[in-house]
Design an enzyme around this catalytic site. Structure first.
Site, PDB file in Angstrom:
ATOM      1  N   GLY A  41      42.283  40.580  32.630  1.00  0.00           N
ATOM      2  CA  GLY A  41      42.192  41.271  34.250  1.00  0.00           C
ATOM      3  C   GLY A  41      42.817  40.564  35.092  1.00  0.00           C
ATOM      4  N   LEU A  45      45.342  40.700  37.114  1.00  0.00           N
ATOM      5  CA  LEU A  45      46.142  41.090  38.068  1.00  0.00           C
ATOM      6  C   LEU A  45      45.248  41.822  39.069  1.00  0.00           C
ATOM      7  CD1 LEU A  45      49.226  42.728  36.322  1.00  0.00           C
ATOM      8  CD2 LEU A  45      48.863  40.588  37.047  1.00  0.00           C
ATOM      9  N   GLY A  46      43.969  41.676  39.203  1.00  0.00           N
ATOM     10  CA  GLY A  46      43.007  42.153  40.241  1.00  0.00           C
ATOM     11  C   GLY A  46      42.868  40.984  41.385  1.00  0.00           C
ATOM     12  N   GLN A  47      41.666  41.413  42.046  1.00  0.00           N
ATOM     13  CA  GLN A  47      41.386  40.525  43.310  1.00  0.00           C
ATOM     14  C   GLN A  47      41.355  39.043  42.871  1.00  0.00           C
ATOM     15  OE1 GLN A  47      37.944  41.066  45.519  1.00  0.00           O
ATOM     16  NE2 GLN A  47      38.630  40.319  47.192  1.00  0.00           N
ATOM     17  N   ASP A  58      46.900  41.332  31.623  1.00  0.00           N
ATOM     18  CA  ASP A  58      46.068  42.716  32.302  1.00  0.00           C
ATOM     19  C   ASP A  58      46.670  43.901  31.306  1.00  0.00           C
ATOM     20  OD1 ASP A  58      45.187  44.610  34.339  1.00  0.00           O
ATOM     21  OD2 ASP A  58      44.768  43.040  35.376  1.00  0.00           O
ATOM     22  N   ASP A 117      44.764  45.028  26.744  1.00  0.00           N
ATOM     23  CA  ASP A 117      43.339  45.756  26.837  1.00  0.00           C
ATOM     24  C   ASP A 117      42.493  44.933  26.360  1.00  0.00           C
ATOM     25  OD1 ASP A 117      41.312  47.435  26.828  1.00  0.00           O
ATOM     26  OD2 ASP A 117      42.783  49.287  26.785  1.00  0.00           O
ATOM     27  N   TYR A 138      27.246  49.354  36.758  1.00  0.00           N
ATOM     28  CA  TYR A 138      27.840  48.073  37.023  1.00  0.00           C
ATOM     29  C   TYR A 138      26.992  46.841  36.725  1.00  0.00           C
ATOM     30  CZ  TYR A 138      30.466  44.066  39.370  1.00  0.00           C
ATOM     31  OH  TYR A 138      30.954  42.945  39.858  1.00  0.00           O
ATOM     32  N   LYS A 175      26.307  43.895  33.783  1.00  0.00           N
ATOM     33  CA  LYS A 175      26.466  42.554  34.247  1.00  0.00           C
ATOM     34  C   LYS A 175      25.088  41.687  33.682  1.00  0.00           C
ATOM     35  CE  LYS A 175      30.114  42.253  36.145  1.00  0.00           C
ATOM     36  NZ  LYS A 175      31.318  41.397  35.255  1.00  0.00           N
TER      37      LYS A 175
HETATM   38  P1  NAD Z   1      39.450  43.828  40.060  1.00  0.00           P
HETATM   39  O1  NAD Z   1      38.893  45.117  40.017  1.00  0.00           O
HETATM   40  O2  NAD Z   1      40.389  43.352  41.133  1.00  0.00           O
HETATM   41  O3  NAD Z   1      40.100  43.379  38.766  1.00  0.00           O
HETATM   42  C1  NAD Z   1      40.068  43.637  37.574  1.00  0.00           C
HETATM   43  C2  NAD Z   1      41.232  43.715  36.678  1.00  0.00           C
HETATM   44  O4  NAD Z   1      40.777  44.165  35.428  1.00  0.00           O
HETATM   45  C3  NAD Z   1      42.246  44.711  37.257  1.00  0.00           C
HETATM   46  O5  NAD Z   1      43.333  44.212  37.185  1.00  0.00           O
HETATM   47  C4  NAD Z   1      42.403  45.887  35.997  1.00  0.00           C
HETATM   48  O6  NAD Z   1      43.626  46.278  35.792  1.00  0.00           O
HETATM   49  C5  NAD Z   1      41.905  45.007  34.883  1.00  0.00           C
HETATM   50  N1  NAD Z   1      41.243  45.835  33.550  1.00  0.00           N
HETATM   51  C6  NAD Z   1      40.458  46.855  33.661  1.00  0.00           C
HETATM   52  N2  NAD Z   1      40.250  47.271  32.562  1.00  0.00           N
HETATM   53  C7  NAD Z   1      40.968  46.669  31.683  1.00  0.00           C
HETATM   54  C8  NAD Z   1      41.023  46.557  30.258  1.00  0.00           C
HETATM   55  N3  NAD Z   1      40.472  47.621  29.463  1.00  0.00           N
HETATM   56  N4  NAD Z   1      41.569  45.393  29.757  1.00  0.00           N
HETATM   57  C9  NAD Z   1      42.095  44.740  30.397  1.00  0.00           C
HETATM   58  N5  NAD Z   1      42.026  44.733  31.785  1.00  0.00           N
HETATM   59  C10 NAD Z   1      41.476  45.607  32.358  1.00  0.00           C
HETATM   60  O7  NAD Z   1      38.309  43.008  40.031  1.00  0.00           O
HETATM   61  P2  NAD Z   1      37.968  41.450  40.418  1.00  0.00           P
HETATM   62  O8  NAD Z   1      37.334  41.325  41.776  1.00  0.00           O
HETATM   63  O9  NAD Z   1      39.256  40.636  40.327  1.00  0.00           O
HETATM   64  O10 NAD Z   1      36.871  40.994  39.499  1.00  0.00           O
HETATM   65  C11 NAD Z   1      36.796  40.179  38.328  1.00  0.00           C
HETATM   66  C12 NAD Z   1      35.458  39.861  37.802  1.00  0.00           C
HETATM   67  O11 NAD Z   1      34.734  39.233  38.858  1.00  0.00           O
HETATM   68  C13 NAD Z   1      34.723  41.094  37.392  1.00  0.00           C
HETATM   69  O12 NAD Z   1      34.126  40.982  36.234  1.00  0.00           O
HETATM   70  C14 NAD Z   1      33.928  41.349  38.608  1.00  0.00           C
HETATM   71  O13 NAD Z   1      32.620  42.286  38.004  1.00  0.00           O
HETATM   72  C15 NAD Z   1      33.454  40.015  38.800  1.00  0.00           C
HETATM   73  N6  NAD Z   1      33.144  39.998  40.245  1.00  0.00           N
HETATM   74  C16 NAD Z   1      34.008  40.293  41.375  1.00  0.00           C
HETATM   75  C17 NAD Z   1      33.689  40.225  42.559  1.00  0.00           C
HETATM   76  C18 NAD Z   1      34.411  40.700  43.658  1.00  0.00           C
HETATM   77  O14 NAD Z   1      33.850  40.506  44.788  1.00  0.00           O
HETATM   78  N7  NAD Z   1      35.816  40.633  43.634  1.00  0.00           N
HETATM   79  C19 NAD Z   1      32.053  40.104  42.882  1.00  0.00           C
HETATM   80  C20 NAD Z   1      31.284  39.773  41.707  1.00  0.00           C
HETATM   81  C21 NAD Z   1      31.737  39.686  40.631  1.00  0.00           C
HETATM   82  N1  SER Z   2      32.237  42.808  44.994  1.00  0.00           N
HETATM   83  C1  SER Z   2      31.457  43.191  43.756  1.00  0.00           C
HETATM   84  C2  SER Z   2      31.249  44.836  44.073  1.00  0.00           C
HETATM   85  O1  SER Z   2      30.929  45.096  45.196  1.00  0.00           O
HETATM   86  C3  SER Z   2      30.141  42.512  43.524  1.00  0.00           C
HETATM   87  O2  SER Z   2      30.177  42.421  42.176  1.00  0.00           O
HETATM   88  O3  SER Z   2      31.390  45.492  43.271  1.00  0.00           O
END
Ligand code: NAD
Ligand code: SER
Length: 316
Positions: A9, A11-13, A35, A53, A142, A146
């Protein structure tokens, strides 16, 4: 032998910035980004990339073998608002994907870092200074994935000795990649709109406090916990971490120090507001401070100054 890290994953935030930080720490060729997309965007193009995936156990195993991976950072997930819209898919990806990663780690000896969230708490959790160990009965899909993921990762540690570690991240604020559909996303969008329109309409109501953190601190949290001395870890999955707690009016007031005529109004989204109302107002992160020296650098004021400057550099 050098550590080799696979990031799912990526390519996410978080992944967009974490892969670069990990490449600085472990070496560019030792961090494999992955990703769902076929090809790697330019920003991560300096090192290895695989389309994976997390539901594809064969591809996961093949990649771990191909690159002699010994650490996995599992970021593949659906965030809170998207997960409420697609609960079955969220269950499969967030929990099924984690199960696949943990099984692979059991077979290959990899360590696993996977982030949990403030969403692992629910309406019956004490909302202020939420303790490290407390009631966890979330009422979102969600949150269900978690809290179950935390317990599953604990199980793989005590039953199979897999080195599992995690933090409960609050809302993360960053300028490199947009957030992926969470409840805390308003606290990122507001900066973009403040620069573009000098105005923002919040889907989260005034007076709604949530924990937040600037991305540089989140990256430090991941790398520092991955590197922490295991004998100091009294908790593994997952540590409360936070950097600040605020509600929309406080964020707007901070932005007005830079953009005096910034206007904030509200059009509350009942789905995301209900999720926010079920989460803590503020976390107690003393356990992380004691066990692996967690100490965030950015407060609301420092983050706002840096966010606005970095977004301006990006041409926003
Ligand atoms: P995001 O949504 O920006 O990125 C998630 C990535 O997962 C995406 O690039 C998506 O293409 C990929 N993805 C989705 N389904 C997939 C699959 N089946 N196989 C492979 N890749 C897949 O999320 P993020 O903000 O980067 O979060 C990453 C982790 O951190 C997550 O577990 C999220 O719950 C956790 N988290 C994030 C935040 C936040 O504020 N960003 C806060 C708490 C926890
Ligand atoms: N930033 C995340 C959300 O709002 C917290 O896990 O889903």
């Amino acid at each position: 032998m050098a550590d080799r890290v696979l990031v799912t994953g990526s390519l996410g935030q978080i992944g967009t910035e974490l892969v670069l930080a990990l490449r600085k720490h472990y070496g560019t060729q030792n961090v494999i980004a992955s990703d769902l997309h076929d090809c790697c965007p330019e920003v991560l193009g300096d090192g290895p990339y695989e389309r994976i995936d997390v539901m594809d156990t064969a591809k996961l195993a093949e990649t771990v073998k191909k690159y002699s991976v010994n650490k996995i950072v599992n970021l593949a997930a659906l965030l809170s608002a998207v997960a409420e819209d697609k609960p079955a898919l969220a269950y499969q990806v967030n929990l099924g994907g984690l199960f696949n990663i943990l099984e692979l780690a059991r077979e290959t000896g990899c360590s696993v870092f996977t982030p949990s969230s403030i969403a692992a708490f629910g309406p019956s959790t004490p909302a202020d200074q939420t303790p490290q160990t407390t009631i966890q009965r979330p009422n979102t899909m969600y949150g269900v994935t978690k809290v179950a993921g935390e317990i599953l990762a604990d199980y793989y540690h005590y039953k199979f000795n897999v080195d599992t570690r995690g933090v409960r991240f609050p809302g993360l604020i960053s300028y490199a990649a947009l957030p992926g559909g969470g409840t805390t996303d308003y606290a990122v969008h507001i900066y973009y709109e403040a620069l573009k329109q000098k105005a923002y309409t919040s889907y989260i109501a005034a007076g709604t406090y949530m924990d937040m953190m600037y991305m540089p601190d989140a990256l430090d949290a991941i790398i520092n916990l991955m590197e922490a001395d295991p004998s100091r870890l009294n908790h593994r999955n997952a540590y409360n971490v936070t950097a600040m707690s605020f509600e929309p009016e406080m964020l707007a007031a901070e932005i007005r120090k830079h953009i005096p005529d910034f206007k904030l109004d509200y059009d509350v989204d009942p789905v995301r507001q209900a999720i926010a109302d079920s989460w803590p107002n503020s976390l107690d992160d003393q356990a992380a401070r004691d066990d692996w020296d967690w100490n965030p650098k950015y407060d609301l004021s420092a983050m706002t100054t840096d966010m606005l400057a970095k977004l301006k550099e990006k041409g926003i």
